[in-house]
Design a protein around this motif. Structure first.
Motif, PDB file in Angstrom:
ATOM      1  N   LYS A  80      13.404  41.891 -11.720  1.00  0.00           N
ATOM      2  CA  LYS A  80      13.318  40.447 -11.113  1.00  0.00           C
ATOM      3  C   LYS A  80      12.279  39.760 -11.847  1.00  0.00           C
ATOM      4  CE  LYS A  80      13.047  38.477  -6.461  1.00  0.00           C
ATOM      5  NZ  LYS A  80      12.767  38.709  -5.172  1.00  0.00           N
ATOM      6  N   TYR A  81      11.053  40.375 -11.921  1.00  0.00           N
ATOM      7  CA  TYR A  81       9.729  39.928 -12.508  1.00  0.00           C
ATOM      8  C   TYR A  81       9.323  40.738 -13.703  1.00  0.00           C
ATOM      9  CZ  TYR A  81       9.231  38.021  -7.675  1.00  0.00           C
ATOM     10  OH  TYR A  81       9.442  37.375  -6.527  1.00  0.00           O
ATOM     11  N   PRO A  82       8.786  40.016 -14.554  1.00  0.00           N
ATOM     12  CA  PRO A  82       8.384  40.763 -16.023  1.00  0.00           C
ATOM     13  C   PRO A  82       7.254  41.753 -15.767  1.00  0.00           C
ATOM     14  CG  PRO A  82       7.276  38.642 -15.785  1.00  0.00           C
ATOM     15  CD  PRO A  82       8.253  38.633 -14.553  1.00  0.00           C
ATOM     16  N   ALA A  94      11.895  36.626 -18.473  1.00  0.00           N
ATOM     17  CA  ALA A  94      12.348  37.824 -17.758  1.00  0.00           C
ATOM     18  C   ALA A  94      12.244  37.577 -16.331  1.00  0.00           C
ATOM     19  CB  ALA A  94      11.428  38.999 -18.216  1.00  0.00           C
ATOM     20  N   CYS A  95      11.316  36.351 -15.874  1.00  0.00           N
ATOM     21  CA  CYS A  95      11.004  36.247 -14.364  1.00  0.00           C
ATOM     22  C   CYS A  95      12.307  35.405 -13.906  1.00  0.00           C
ATOM     23  CB  CYS A  95       9.465  35.453 -14.527  1.00  0.00           C
ATOM     24  SG  CYS A  95       9.400  35.020 -12.784  1.00  0.00           S
ATOM     25  N   VAL A  96      12.544  35.665 -12.622  1.00  0.00           N
ATOM     26  CA  VAL A  96      13.508  34.878 -11.975  1.00  0.00           C
ATOM     27  C   VAL A  96      13.054  33.419 -11.782  1.00  0.00           C
ATOM     28  CG1 VAL A  96      14.672  36.712 -10.929  1.00  0.00           C
ATOM     29  CG2 VAL A  96      12.751  35.937  -9.839  1.00  0.00           C
ATOM     30  N   LEU A  97      11.863  33.510 -11.734  1.00  0.00           N
ATOM     31  CA  LEU A  97      11.247  32.030 -11.458  1.00  0.00           C
ATOM     32  C   LEU A  97      11.323  31.030 -12.619  1.00  0.00           C
ATOM     33  CD1 LEU A  97       8.230  33.100  -8.985  1.00  0.00           C
ATOM     34  CD2 LEU A  97      10.585  32.199  -8.458  1.00  0.00           C
ATOM     35  N   SER A  98      11.542  31.645 -13.706  1.00  0.00           N
ATOM     36  CA  SER A  98      11.163  30.812 -15.054  1.00  0.00           C
ATOM     37  C   SER A  98      12.630  29.996 -15.118  1.00  0.00           C
ATOM     38  CB  SER A  98      11.447  31.719 -16.159  1.00  0.00           C
ATOM     39  OG  SER A  98      11.654  31.149 -17.656  1.00  0.00           O
ATOM     40  N   ALA A 116       4.746  29.617 -22.314  1.00  0.00           N
ATOM     41  CA  ALA A 116       5.938  29.563 -21.217  1.00  0.00           C
ATOM     42  C   ALA A 116       5.939  30.825 -20.391  1.00  0.00           C
ATOM     43  CB  ALA A 116       7.122  29.025 -21.807  1.00  0.00           C
ATOM     44  N   THR A 117       6.374  30.707 -19.037  1.00  0.00           N
ATOM     45  CA  THR A 117       6.838  31.874 -18.379  1.00  0.00           C
ATOM     46  C   THR A 117       7.833  32.615 -18.862  1.00  0.00           C
ATOM     47  OG1 THR A 117       6.379  30.345 -16.235  1.00  0.00           O
ATOM     48  CG2 THR A 117       7.625  32.504 -15.851  1.00  0.00           C
ATOM     49  N   ASP A 118       7.326  33.900 -19.061  1.00  0.00           N
ATOM     50  CA  ASP A 118       8.487  34.741 -19.559  1.00  0.00           C
ATOM     51  C   ASP A 118       9.936  34.529 -18.998  1.00  0.00           C
ATOM     52  OD1 ASP A 118       9.916  37.192 -20.257  1.00  0.00           O
ATOM     53  OD2 ASP A 118       8.098  38.458 -20.113  1.00  0.00           O
ATOM     54  N   GLU A 175       3.335  25.898 -15.166  1.00  0.00           N
ATOM     55  CA  GLU A 175       4.201  26.141 -14.123  1.00  0.00           C
ATOM     56  C   GLU A 175       5.394  26.977 -14.452  1.00  0.00           C
ATOM     57  OE1 GLU A 175       3.227  25.927 -10.944  1.00  0.00           O
ATOM     58  OE2 GLU A 175       1.428  24.651 -11.143  1.00  0.00           O
ATOM     59  N   PRO A 176       5.904  27.688 -13.762  1.00  0.00           N
ATOM     60  CA  PRO A 176       5.551  28.146 -12.167  1.00  0.00           C
ATOM     61  C   PRO A 176       4.421  29.197 -12.358  1.00  0.00           C
ATOM     62  CG  PRO A 176       7.499  29.305 -13.019  1.00  0.00           C
ATOM     63  CD  PRO A 176       7.011  28.576 -14.072  1.00  0.00           C
ATOM     64  N   CYS A 177       4.214  29.797 -13.340  1.00  0.00           N
ATOM     65  CA  CYS A 177       2.971  30.786 -13.200  1.00  0.00           C
ATOM     66  C   CYS A 177       1.648  30.414 -12.739  1.00  0.00           C
ATOM     67  CB  CYS A 177       2.665  31.319 -14.700  1.00  0.00           C
ATOM     68  SG  CYS A 177       4.098  32.464 -15.448  1.00  0.00           S
ATOM     69  N   ARG A 178       1.401  28.913 -13.204  1.00  0.00           N
ATOM     70  CA  ARG A 178      -0.112  28.314 -12.781  1.00  0.00           C
ATOM     71  C   ARG A 178      -0.193  28.458 -11.434  1.00  0.00           C
ATOM     72  NH1 ARG A 178      -3.841  25.044 -14.925  1.00  0.00           N
ATOM     73  NH2 ARG A 178      -2.996  25.107 -16.686  1.00  0.00           N
ATOM     74  N   SER A 179       0.610  28.462 -10.345  1.00  0.00           N
ATOM     75  CA  SER A 179       0.479  28.378  -8.917  1.00  0.00           C
ATOM     76  C   SER A 179       1.397  29.601  -8.481  1.00  0.00           C
ATOM     77  CB  SER A 179       0.908  26.944  -8.462  1.00  0.00           C
ATOM     78  OG  SER A 179       2.271  26.888  -8.833  1.00  0.00           O
ATOM     79  N   CYS A 180       1.316  30.845  -9.111  1.00  0.00           N
ATOM     80  CA  CYS A 180       2.020  31.695  -8.504  1.00  0.00           C
ATOM     81  C   CYS A 180       0.888  32.835  -8.182  1.00  0.00           C
ATOM     82  CB  CYS A 180       3.127  32.213  -9.597  1.00  0.00           C
ATOM     83  SG  CYS A 180       4.161  33.636  -9.269  1.00  0.00           S
ATOM     84  N   PRO A 181       1.590  33.542  -7.044  1.00  0.00           N
ATOM     85  CA  PRO A 181       0.651  34.534  -6.465  1.00  0.00           C
ATOM     86  C   PRO A 181       0.708  35.835  -7.408  1.00  0.00           C
ATOM     87  CG  PRO A 181       2.381  34.220  -5.029  1.00  0.00           C
ATOM     88  CD  PRO A 181       2.454  33.050  -5.981  1.00  0.00           C
ATOM     89  N   ARG A 182       1.752  36.017  -7.971  1.00  0.00           N
ATOM     90  CA  ARG A 182       1.862  37.168  -8.872  1.00  0.00           C
ATOM     91  C   ARG A 182       0.955  36.963 -10.410  1.00  0.00           C
ATOM     92  NH1 ARG A 182       5.194  41.351  -8.179  1.00  0.00           N
ATOM     93  NH2 ARG A 182       5.529  41.324 -10.385  1.00  0.00           N
ATOM     94  N   GLN A 183       0.254  35.759 -10.615  1.00  0.00           N
ATOM     95  CA  GLN A 183      -0.063  35.655 -11.874  1.00  0.00           C
ATOM     96  C   GLN A 183      -1.358  36.623 -12.149  1.00  0.00           C
ATOM     97  OE1 GLN A 183      -3.873  32.609 -11.162  1.00  0.00           O
ATOM     98  NE2 GLN A 183      -1.788  31.549 -11.766  1.00  0.00           N
ATOM     99  N   THR A 184      -1.916  37.187 -11.497  1.00  0.00           N
ATOM    100  CA  THR A 184      -2.867  38.338 -11.800  1.00  0.00           C
ATOM    101  C   THR A 184      -2.327  39.785 -11.555  1.00  0.00           C
ATOM    102  OG1 THR A 184      -3.863  38.237  -9.518  1.00  0.00           O
ATOM    103  CG2 THR A 184      -4.979  37.110 -11.394  1.00  0.00           C
ATOM    104  N   VAL A 185      -0.864  39.756 -11.203  1.00  0.00           N
ATOM    105  CA  VAL A 185      -0.125  41.063 -11.348  1.00  0.00           C
ATOM    106  C   VAL A 185       0.394  41.420 -12.505  1.00  0.00           C
ATOM    107  CG1 VAL A 185       1.738  42.243 -10.161  1.00  0.00           C
ATOM    108  CG2 VAL A 185       0.316  40.770  -8.837  1.00  0.00           C
ATOM    109  N   ASP A 186       1.380  40.250 -13.127  1.00  0.00           N
ATOM    110  CA  ASP A 186       1.891  40.349 -14.319  1.00  0.00           C
ATOM    111  C   ASP A 186       1.478  39.529 -15.539  1.00  0.00           C
ATOM    112  OD1 ASP A 186       3.180  37.946 -14.101  1.00  0.00           O
ATOM    113  OD2 ASP A 186       4.973  38.773 -12.769  1.00  0.00           O
ATOM    114  N   PHE A 187       0.585  38.503 -15.119  1.00  0.00           N
ATOM    115  CA  PHE A 187      -0.155  37.969 -16.289  1.00  0.00           C
ATOM    116  C   PHE A 187       1.026  37.005 -16.831  1.00  0.00           C
ATOM    117  CE2 PHE A 187      -2.929  41.106 -15.002  1.00  0.00           C
ATOM    118  CZ  PHE A 187      -3.978  40.312 -15.112  1.00  0.00           C
ATOM    119  N   GLY A 188       2.131  36.689 -16.275  1.00  0.00           N
ATOM    120  CA  GLY A 188       3.074  35.699 -16.792  1.00  0.00           C
ATOM    121  C   GLY A 188       3.995  36.476 -17.589  1.00  0.00           C
ATOM    122  N   GLY A 189       4.038  37.791 -17.764  1.00  0.00           N
ATOM    123  CA  GLY A 189       4.897  38.501 -18.622  1.00  0.00           C
ATOM    124  C   GLY A 189       4.406  38.485 -20.029  1.00  0.00           C
ATOM    125  N   CYS A 190       5.506  38.667 -21.034  1.00  0.00           N
ATOM    126  CA  CYS A 190       5.182  38.836 -22.292  1.00  0.00           C
ATOM    127  C   CYS A 190       5.141  37.619 -23.014  1.00  0.00           C
ATOM    128  CB  CYS A 190       6.246  39.747 -22.905  1.00  0.00           C
ATOM    129  SG  CYS A 190       6.217  40.152 -24.586  1.00  0.00           S
TER     130      CYS A 190
END
Ligand code: SF4
Ligand code: FES
Length: 363
Positions: A234-236, A331-335, A327-329, A299-314
């Motif tokens: 679901k998330y990268p 692989a993320c469903v929010l991309s 850009a948001t990876d 965006e959407p990483c910029r305001s996402c609570p997971r930004q320090t979990v997956d760092f926006g992916g690859c």
């Protein structure tokens, strides 16, 4: 180094791109640096001393095939003297028992041995090297007899996607404590062979389910590290644990990279250990600061609570699939580009019959 900048934990030292095998899923770049551009022994030793001073704890000696370096024991010895934990990532081809014992005496801590399939015919075919499978059995015996911890690693692709359980069984038979199963990732040579390597979505899904089941069933007997392909998540993943955050790579000629595919991103400026210390590179190299932290995010990483979990992916996957490394990876469903993940697998028409590979060869 600024107070906020954390030191790296791991260094992947790509000692050489030379390798006796020709695996078509290799992530080494298409344009590989030849032997004449490799760092010499003294420079690698300096790099390891600088890495230890910087805070690095683990060094992964990789390639290509690191055994192709005749000075490997001298490099291991320097790492040991600096208190660095050393992991040799090898195909085993080219190893002798005497050389293994020499490496152990030099201070080698761990060996990661690749397998290509669960049977000799399939394994030798994907490796492009007759006899590789039997040689690995022998090598695994020497490793365990030397009481060095052994991890077996296997890459899943179309030709072995139905053999995941058999490969785990083989790893147990070889005496491995862990087995790492990764699905082929399409960079470098692997990208060139993508249509021959990619399994169908149904087969990949079945392999993922089977490996996850084995993880539970075999708990306590062997540890299974399974890297689930992004297509089914679901998330990268936090690629490299976050860009320039925990680990880095040094190429055979001394270029320092935040990840193995970073040179696919145009416009980044990489520094070399020939011109700078590792401390300078970690703190100031433009390529390291390009996507470090979260300031570069859109965006959407910029305001996402997971930004320090997956760092926006690859970043490399964002470039490859969304055309923009910041850009948001996808692989993320929010991309907003998430649909390209499904399209990337669907657009590959799987040819019938035996896959035809372009084997990885230096030069
Ligand atoms: Fe991670 Fe960005 Fe997706 Fe949030 S939007 S989950 S930070 S990739
Ligand atoms: Fe480069 Fe993931 S491979 S950031």
């Amino acid at each position: 180094m600024s107070a906020a900048l954390q030191p790296p934990v791991g260094l992947l030292a790509e000692l050489t791109y030379r390798c006796p095998l020709g695996c078509p899923y290799c992530s080494n770049p298409i344009e590989m640096e030849g032997r004449d551009r490799e760092l010499d022994t003294a420079t690698w030793q300096r790099v390891f001393s600088e890495a230890a001073a910087l805070g690095v704890l683990q060094v992964h000696l990789s390639g290509g095939e690191p055994l192709a370096r005749r000075d490997l024991a001298d490099l291991v010895r320097r790492c040991a003297e600096e208190g660095l934990y050393t992991n040799l990532i090898t195909s085993g081809v080219g190893l002798t028992e005497a050389r293994l014992l020499e490496l152990k005496s030099a201070g080698l801590d761990h060996v990661q041995l690749s397998i290509q399939d669960a049977d000799a015919a399939g394994a030798d075919r994907i490796a492009g090297y007759r006899g590789a499978f039997e040689r690995k059995r022998e090598v695994a015996g020497w490793i365990t007899a030397a009481r060095l911890p052994l991890t077996v690693n296997a890459v899943i692709h179309r030709a072995n996607v139905h053999h995941a359980a058999a490969m785990v069984e083989l790893a147990m038979e070889l005496g491995a404590r862990r087995v790492e199963i990764a699905h082929a990732q399409y960079y470098g040579w692997a990208l060139r062979n993508r249509s021959a390597l990619m399994p169908s979505r149904e087969d990949a899904r079945a392999a993922v389910a089977e490996i996850e089941r084995l993880k539970t069933e075999l708990a306590g007997r062997i540890a299974i590290d399974h890297v689930i392909p992004d297509y089914y998540a679901k998330y990268p993943k936090a690629c490299m644990g976050g860009w320039a955050r925990r680990t880095f790579n040094v190429t055979p000629s001394g270029t320092v990279l935040p990840c193995h595919a970073a040179q696919t991103i145009p416009g980044l400026e990489f520094w070399s250990v020939r011109d700078h210390s590792l401390a300078e590179i970690w703190a100031d190299a433009p390529a390291f600061n390009a996507y470090r932290g979260t300031d570069w995010m859109q965006e959407p990483c910029r305001s996402c609570p997971r930004q320090t979990v997956d760092f926006g992916g690859c970043r490399c996957q964002a470039l490859a699939l969304a055309g923009d490394a910041s850009a948001t990876d996808p692989a993320c469903v929010l991309s907003p580009r998430h649909h390209v993940m499904a399209e990337a697998t669907e657009e590959i028409a799987l040819p019938a019959g035996e896959p035809v590979y372009e084997y990885r060869r230096l030069g």
